[in-house]
Design an enzyme around this catalytic site. Structure first.
Site, PDB file in Angstrom:
ATOM      1  N   SER A 232       0.835  -1.199   0.000  1.00  0.00           N
ATOM      2  CA  SER A 232       0.000   0.000   0.000  1.00  0.00           C
ATOM      3  C   SER A 232       0.874   1.255   0.000  1.00  0.00           C
ATOM      4  O   SER A 232       1.670   1.450  -0.909  1.00  0.00           O
ATOM      5  CB  SER A 232      -0.949  -0.056   1.211  1.00  0.00           C
ATOM      6  OG  SER A 232      -1.967   0.899   1.134  1.00  0.00           O
ATOM      7  N   ASP A 459      -8.964  -4.763  -5.491  1.00  0.00           N
ATOM      8  CA  ASP A 459      -8.430  -4.034  -4.340  1.00  0.00           C
ATOM      9  C   ASP A 459      -9.255  -2.757  -4.138  1.00  0.00           C
ATOM     10  O   ASP A 459      -9.296  -1.900  -5.024  1.00  0.00           O
ATOM     11  CB  ASP A 459      -6.963  -3.683  -4.589  1.00  0.00           C
ATOM     12  CG  ASP A 459      -6.262  -3.085  -3.370  1.00  0.00           C
ATOM     13  OD1 ASP A 459      -6.927  -2.367  -2.603  1.00  0.00           O
ATOM     14  OD2 ASP A 459      -5.053  -3.330  -3.217  1.00  0.00           O
ATOM     15  N   HIS A 486      -7.208  -6.020  -0.190  1.00  0.00           N
ATOM     16  CA  HIS A 486      -6.172  -4.995  -0.308  1.00  0.00           C
ATOM     17  C   HIS A 486      -4.828  -5.609   0.032  1.00  0.00           C
ATOM     18  O   HIS A 486      -4.552  -5.902   1.189  1.00  0.00           O
ATOM     19  CB  HIS A 486      -6.488  -3.848   0.651  1.00  0.00           C
ATOM     20  CG  HIS A 486      -5.470  -2.753   0.647  1.00  0.00           C
ATOM     21  ND1 HIS A 486      -4.937  -2.234  -0.515  1.00  0.00           N
ATOM     22  CD2 HIS A 486      -4.881  -2.074   1.672  1.00  0.00           C
ATOM     23  CE1 HIS A 486      -4.078  -1.274  -0.207  1.00  0.00           C
ATOM     24  NE2 HIS A 486      -4.015  -1.166   1.105  1.00  0.00           N
TER      25      HIS A 486
END
Length: 518
Positions: A232, A459, A486
Site C-alpha cells: 500500500s 483491491d 487490499h
C-alpha cells in the site's frame, strides 16, 4: 494519500471475532562499503546493539508478540532534519527475525499507512513464512518509520480519551454551521499536534525523510543493496527510494500500488469507487446466505444498508462495554471489513447483530481499524496518518474542491452517503502549519534493477490500474491477482507467495502477463 492496510491479518481478526534499552554507535565509514552521502558520514557505519524486544512494545499485542526470544530489536540514529545533520536526531526502531540458513541479507518490510508499524507487523509475517526459503535466506526486518510506533520522537497528538471523543459522531451536515463545526475540529487537531509534537517534528516526518532513513538502515544492517517489501503506502516509499538511491536497490516488491502522480481529487474518488465495488461484491455474496441482513436482492442492498445504519445518528447501538456505536464508527467498521473478503463473514455477523440493536461486532471492527486495544489504549497509527499525509500530499485549501470531492464521493459510493448532503468542510491538512515536502509525480529512475509490482483486481483501497501504471513507469514486472482484498503478498496464496519468493531469493521475475487467483 488516503490508504491504509488492515492492521492485523484478516484471518486472525476473523477468528478472534466468530523506550528501548539498545543503542547504536555512529562511525565514520559505511558498513556496506558504499560511500556515505556528503555531510551524513557520522550516521553511516552504525552498528546496532541488538537486544530483547520487550522494551519496544507500545501496545498489548506488541507485548505478547515481542516476548518471542527468536526476535531481537534495536534502534538506529538519524538526523531529525536532513538539512541540519548536526542538529537534533531521531531514533528509528526495528525488529529482527534472523535468517535460519545461508543468509542473503535483510528483507525490510513496510505494511502501509502512512503510519503503520513495521515492527508490530513483523512477527505475523515471520510466523507466516516460517520454514520457507525466505525465512532461511533473509533476516526479516520490520521497522517503524520516524514518528511511528516505537520510533522517537513519536507523533502523539491526542490522549486515549480524546481519541474516543473524536470517534463520537459529529452531528454535522453541509450547512454553514455544520462546516464550521467540522473545521473547528480539524483546527483543534492541528493545534494539539503543534503543541504536543512540535513544528520541527511535524516538518520532518514525510516520505522524503523516511527514504533517507531507510538507506541508513540498509547500511546499518550491513547490506550493500536494499531488499524491500512494501504494501500500500509502502509502495510509495519503495518508489521514492528507487528514485533517490537506484544503485542501492537489490529487489523491490511493491504490493497494492499508490499512484504517486494522481491528483488528490481523482485519488479520493477512485478509492471511493473501489470500496463501492467491494461493497457490491460483499452484498452479492451476502444475498446467497440465509442470514443476510441486507436481503436477497443485491440490487437493493445499498438501500437496505443505509436503512440499517442511518438511524445510528439519532439512536446509537449498545456495544456492551459502556460505549455506544454511532454512525461514524459503524461505517469505519464496515470499511475495515471491506479491505478483505476474509472479513465478510464477520461483517455479516455485525450487520445481523445491528438489526437486533447490538453494535458489538461493528465496534470491534472499528477498534481494529482505529488501533484501540481492549484496555482502551490506542496505538499511534491513525494519529501519524494525517501528520505524514499532510506533508506528502499537495496542499488544498479551497472549500470548493472539498465540496467537489464529497459530491463525487457520494455519487460513486452511495453506500457511504449519509443523506445529509455534501459538505465543503476542510480536513486538518488544509490548516497544516508546515509546507508539503514531497511533490506528486511518477518516479523517473535510470539504472534500476528488475522490480516486482503486485496488483489485485478487486483491491478497494489502491485500484488495480495504479499498479499497472507504476509497473510501466518503473519498467517492472506486473503480477496481476484476481481477488477482492487490499494487498496479497505473503498472505498464504501459493501462486503469489511462490512468485515473491523466487524473485526475492533468485531475482527471477514472473513472465509477461503472469497472473494468480486468490
Amino acid at each position: 494519500m488516503d490508504v491504509r492496510r488492515v492492521a492485523a491479518p484478516a484471518a486472525a481478526l476473523a477468528l478472534a471475532l466468530v523506550a528501548g534499552c539498545t543503542t547504536t554507535v555512529a562511525g565514520t565509514g559505511t558498513a556496506a562499503g558504499s560511500p556515505a552521502p556528503a555531510g551524513l558520514e557520522s550516521f553511516y557505519g552504525q552498528e546496532p546493539s541488538w537486544g530483547p524486544c520487550a522494551p519496544f512494545a507500545v501496545t498489548a499485542d506488541d507485548r505478547d508478540s515481542y516476548a518471542d526470544p527468536a526476535l531481537d530489536c534495536a534502534t538506529v540514529t538519524v538526523p531529525l532534519d536532513y538539512a541540519r545533520p548536526d542538529g537534533d536526531t531521531a531514533e528509528i526502531a526495528m525488529l529482527r527475525k534472523r535468517a535460519t540458513g545461508d543468509r542473503i541479507g535483510s528483507l525490510l518490510l513496510n505494511p502501509g499507512g502512512p503510519g503503520a508499524s513495521g515492527m508490530s507487523f513483523g512477527p505475523s509475517i515471520a510466523a507466516g513464512i516460517a520454514g520457507t526459503p525466505l525465512a532461511e535466506r533473509f533476516d526479516l526486518i520490520g521497522f517503524d518509520p520516524r514518528g511511528v510506533g516505537a520510533s522517537e520522537p513519536a507523533i502523539d497528538c491526542e490522549t486515549d480519551t480524546e481519541r474516543d471523543e473524536e470517534r463520537a459522531d459529529i452531528d454535522a451536515d453541509g450547512s454553514p454551521a455544520g462546516v464550521a463545526l467540522v473545521e473547528a475540529d480539524s483546527q483543534e487537531f492541528v493545534d494539539r499536534c503543534v503543541e504536543r509534537v512540535g513544528l520541527d517534528v511535524l516538518a520532518n516526518v514525510g516520505t522524503r525523510e523516511v527514504v533517507r532513513d531507510l538507506d541508513i538502515l540498509r547500511d546499518a544492517l550491513g547490506d550493500r543493496q536494499l531488499t524491500f517489501l512494501g504494501y500500500s503506502y509502502g509502495t510509495f516509499i519503495g518508489a521514492k527510494y528507487a528514485e533517490a538511491f537506484p544503485a542501492n536497490v537489490r529487489a523491490l516488491v511493491l504490493d497494492g500500488a499508490v499512484d504517486p502522480a494522481q491528483d488528490p481529487v481523482e485519488s479520493s474518488v477512485d478509492q471511493a469507487a473501489g470500496f463501492q465495488l467491494a461493497f457490491d461484491a460483499f452484498a452479492a455474496d451476502c444475498a446467497t446466505r440465509p442470514d443476510c441482513a441486507l436481503g436477497t436482492d443485491p440490487a437493493a442492498a445499498v438501500d437496505a444498508f443505509r436503512a440499517l445504519v442511518l438511524p445510528l445518528y439519532d439512536t446509537p447501538a449498545a456495544v456492551g462495554d459502556g460505549r455506544q456505536l454511532g454512525y461514524a464508527d459503524a461505517m469505519t467498521g464496515v470499511v475495515q471489513a471491506l479491505y478483505s473478503d476474509q472479513l465478510w463473514e464477520v461483517l455479516r455477523l455485525g450487520l445481523t447483530e445491528l438489526t437486533a440493536g447490538s453494535g458489538r461486532v461493528l465496534a470491534l471492527l472499528a477498534d481494529s481499524y482505529e488501533g484501540r486495544a481492549e484496555d482502551g489504549t490506542y496505538d499511534n497509527d491513525l494519529e501519524a496518518f494525517p501528520v505524514i499525509a499532510c506533508v506528502d500530499d499537495r496542499r488544498i485549501t479551497d472549500p470548493a474542491v472539498y465540496l467537489e470531492i464529497d459530491t463525487r464521493y457520494r455519487e460513486v459510493a452511495p453506500f457511504r452517503d449519509d443523506g445529509r448532503g455534501p459538505s465543503a468542510a476542510r480536513p486538518p491538512c488544509a490548516f497544516w502549519p508546515v509546507p508539503p515536502t514531497t511533490e506528486p509525480a511518477l518516479p523517473v529512475v535510470d539504472g534500476l534493477p528488475p522490480v516486482l509490482v503486485i496488483s489485485v483486481t478487486g483491491d478497494p483501497a489502491t485500484p488495480y490500474e495504479a499498479g499497472v501504471r507504476l509497473a510501466d513507469q518503473l519498467g517492472a514486472a506486473l503480477l496481476s491477482v484476481e481477488g477482492n482484498q487490499h494487498t496479497v503478498a505473503l498472505t498464504g496464496v501459493p501462486c503469489v507467495d511462490d512468485a515473491v519468493t523466487r524473485y526475492l531469493v533468485d531475482l527471477e521475475i514472473p513472465a509477461d502477463g503472469a497472473s494468480c487467483t486468490i
